[in-house]
Write a protein that holds these residues in place. Structure first.
Motif, short mmCIF file in Angstrom:
data_model
loop_
_atom_site.label_atom_id
_atom_site.label_comp_id
_atom_site.label_asym_id
_atom_site.label_seq_id
_atom_site.Cartn_x
_atom_site.Cartn_y
_atom_site.Cartn_z
N THR A 57 0.81 -1.22 0.00
CA THR A 57 0.00 0.00 0.00
C THR A 57 0.84 1.27 0.00
O THR A 57 0.32 2.35 -0.25
CB THR A 57 -0.95 0.03 1.21
N ALA A 58 2.15 1.15 0.27
CA ALA A 58 3.04 2.32 0.24
C ALA A 58 3.55 2.56 -1.18
O ALA A 58 4.17 3.58 -1.46
CB ALA A 58 4.20 2.13 1.20
N ALA A 59 3.29 1.62 -2.10
CA ALA A 59 3.71 1.76 -3.49
C ALA A 59 2.46 2.10 -4.31
O ALA A 59 1.54 2.72 -3.81
CB ALA A 59 4.36 0.46 -3.97
N ASP A 60 2.43 1.68 -5.54
CA ASP A 60 1.28 1.94 -6.41
C ASP A 60 0.23 0.86 -6.20
O ASP A 60 -0.01 0.03 -7.08
CB ASP A 60 1.73 1.97 -7.89
N TYR A 61 -0.40 0.87 -5.05
CA TYR A 61 -1.38 -0.16 -4.69
C TYR A 61 -2.62 -0.04 -5.55
O TYR A 61 -3.20 1.02 -5.70
CB TYR A 61 -1.75 -0.05 -3.21
N ASP A 62 -3.03 -1.16 -6.13
CA ASP A 62 -4.26 -1.24 -6.91
C ASP A 62 -4.97 -2.52 -6.46
O ASP A 62 -4.50 -3.62 -6.74
CB ASP A 62 -3.94 -1.31 -8.41
N ALA A 63 -6.09 -2.36 -5.76
CA ALA A 63 -6.81 -3.49 -5.18
C ALA A 63 -7.19 -4.53 -6.23
O ALA A 63 -7.36 -5.70 -5.90
CB ALA A 63 -8.04 -3.01 -4.44
N ARG A 64 -7.32 -4.14 -7.49
CA ARG A 64 -7.69 -5.10 -8.54
C ARG A 64 -6.61 -6.16 -8.76
O ARG A 64 -6.90 -7.25 -9.24
CB ARG A 64 -7.96 -4.38 -9.86
N TYR A 65 -5.36 -5.85 -8.40
CA TYR A 65 -4.27 -6.80 -8.61
C TYR A 65 -3.83 -7.51 -7.33
O TYR A 65 -3.17 -8.55 -7.39
CB TYR A 65 -3.06 -6.09 -9.23
N ALA A 66 -4.18 -6.95 -6.19
CA ALA A 66 -3.78 -7.54 -4.91
C ALA A 66 -4.28 -8.98 -4.82
O ALA A 66 -5.43 -9.26 -5.10
CB ALA A 66 -4.31 -6.72 -3.74
N GLY A 67 -3.37 -9.87 -4.47
CA GLY A 67 -3.71 -11.28 -4.36
C GLY A 67 -3.26 -12.09 -5.56
O GLY A 67 -3.29 -13.32 -5.53
N ARG A 68 -2.82 -11.43 -6.59
CA ARG A 68 -2.37 -12.14 -7.80
C ARG A 68 -0.87 -12.38 -7.83
O ARG A 68 -0.38 -13.10 -8.69
CB ARG A 68 -2.75 -11.34 -9.05
N GLY A 69 -0.14 -11.76 -6.92
CA GLY A 69 1.31 -11.82 -6.98
C GLY A 69 1.95 -12.64 -5.88
O GLY A 69 1.28 -13.26 -5.06
N GLY A 70 3.26 -12.63 -5.91
CA GLY A 70 4.06 -13.34 -4.92
C GLY A 70 5.33 -12.56 -4.69
O GLY A 70 5.34 -11.33 -4.74
N SER A 71 6.42 -13.27 -4.48
CA SER A 71 7.72 -12.62 -4.30
C SER A 71 8.56 -12.89 -5.55
O SER A 71 8.10 -13.54 -6.49
CB SER A 71 8.42 -13.20 -3.07
N ASP A 72 9.80 -12.45 -5.51
CA ASP A 72 10.70 -12.72 -6.63
C ASP A 72 11.38 -14.09 -6.50
O ASP A 72 12.24 -14.43 -7.29
CB ASP A 72 11.74 -11.60 -6.77
N GLN A 73 10.97 -14.86 -5.51
CA GLN A 73 11.53 -16.19 -5.29
C GLN A 73 10.59 -17.24 -5.91
O GLN A 73 9.41 -16.98 -6.11
CB GLN A 73 11.70 -16.43 -3.79
N PRO A 74 11.12 -18.44 -6.20
CA PRO A 74 10.28 -19.48 -6.81
C PRO A 74 9.21 -20.00 -5.84
O PRO A 74 9.35 -19.88 -4.63
CB PRO A 74 11.27 -20.58 -7.16
N ASP A 75 8.15 -20.55 -6.42
CA ASP A 75 7.10 -21.16 -5.61
C ASP A 75 7.68 -22.34 -4.82
O ASP A 75 8.71 -22.90 -5.19
CB ASP A 75 5.96 -21.66 -6.49
N LEU A 76 6.99 -22.70 -3.75
CA LEU A 76 7.46 -23.75 -2.85
C LEU A 76 6.67 -25.05 -3.03
O LEU A 76 5.46 -25.01 -3.28
CB LEU A 76 7.30 -23.28 -1.40
N PRO A 77 7.33 -26.19 -2.84
CA PRO A 77 6.59 -27.46 -2.84
C PRO A 77 5.75 -27.56 -1.57
O PRO A 77 6.13 -27.05 -0.52
CB PRO A 77 7.70 -28.52 -2.85
#
Length: 186
Positions: free
Chosen positions: A84-104
């Motif tokens: 929320t301190a960046a360019d927060y857009d509620a339409r995209y929140a929940g679609r992302g992750g981190s720059d690290q790979p997904d976990l098993p």
């Protein structure tokens, strides 16, 4: 053992000792206060390490509770689109992750009871990344299908006060409650 699993194992062994928990400072229209979480390193070591790493780097700071469903759970941790301190857009929140790979997946026999912290994922069981959720109530249908990564030990009153979203989707109208500061505790 596959090269990917071997690399993940070495990365886990090379990482610093895991912390035992999180201190989450929450602020917003609904909740204001502190939530303390005990991370279950023995149950979900890779997921606990991921959360610890992201918290240590400050990536969870200012991240919204973007999906909150009454009687079910409050979801947060989208470090890509939930800041929320960046360019927060509620339409995209929940679609992302981190720059690290997904976990098993690290499924266990622990139940999704009130206060349990679980890792959010897509339909793919091996897709958890940075997002997690806190249970308001018991959710037996999640048992054995999602990774349990911890449990709230203090501040369930703060969890209970988190601003609720739409009854079915959990989408928040207006400003969401936010994890203002997330720190790792020993």
């Amino acid at each position: 053992m596959s090269t990917l699993k071997l690399a993940a194992t070495f990365a886990l062994l090379a990482s610093p000792a895991l912390a035992t928990g999180l201190k989450i400072e929450v602020a917003g229209e609904g909740a204001n206060g502190t939530i303390v979480v005990d991370l279950f390193e023995d149950v979900a070591p890779q997921h606990a390490a991921r959360i610890t790493d992201l918290a240590t780097k400050g990536e969870y700071d200012n991240v919204a509770f973007h999906r909150v469903i009454e009687g079910f759970m409050a979801q947060t941790g989208d470090v890509q689109y939930g800041d929320t301190a960046a360019d927060y857009d509620a339409r995209y929140a929940g679609r992302g992750g981190s720059d690290q790979p997904d976990l098993p997946a690290e499924f266990s026999d622990l139940n999704f009871d009130r206060g349990v912290v679980g890792m959010a994922r897509s339909q793919n069981p091996n897709s958890a990344n940075s997002q997690f959720f806190i249970m308001f109530d018991e959710g037996a249908f999640l048992n054995g299908n999602y990774t349990v990564v911890g449990k709230v030990t203090e501040g369930m009153d703060v969890v209970d006060a988190i601003k609720r979203g739409h009854r079915q989707s959990g989408a928040i109208t207006g400003a969401p409650d936010v994890m203002k500061k997330v720190t790792v505790t020993e």
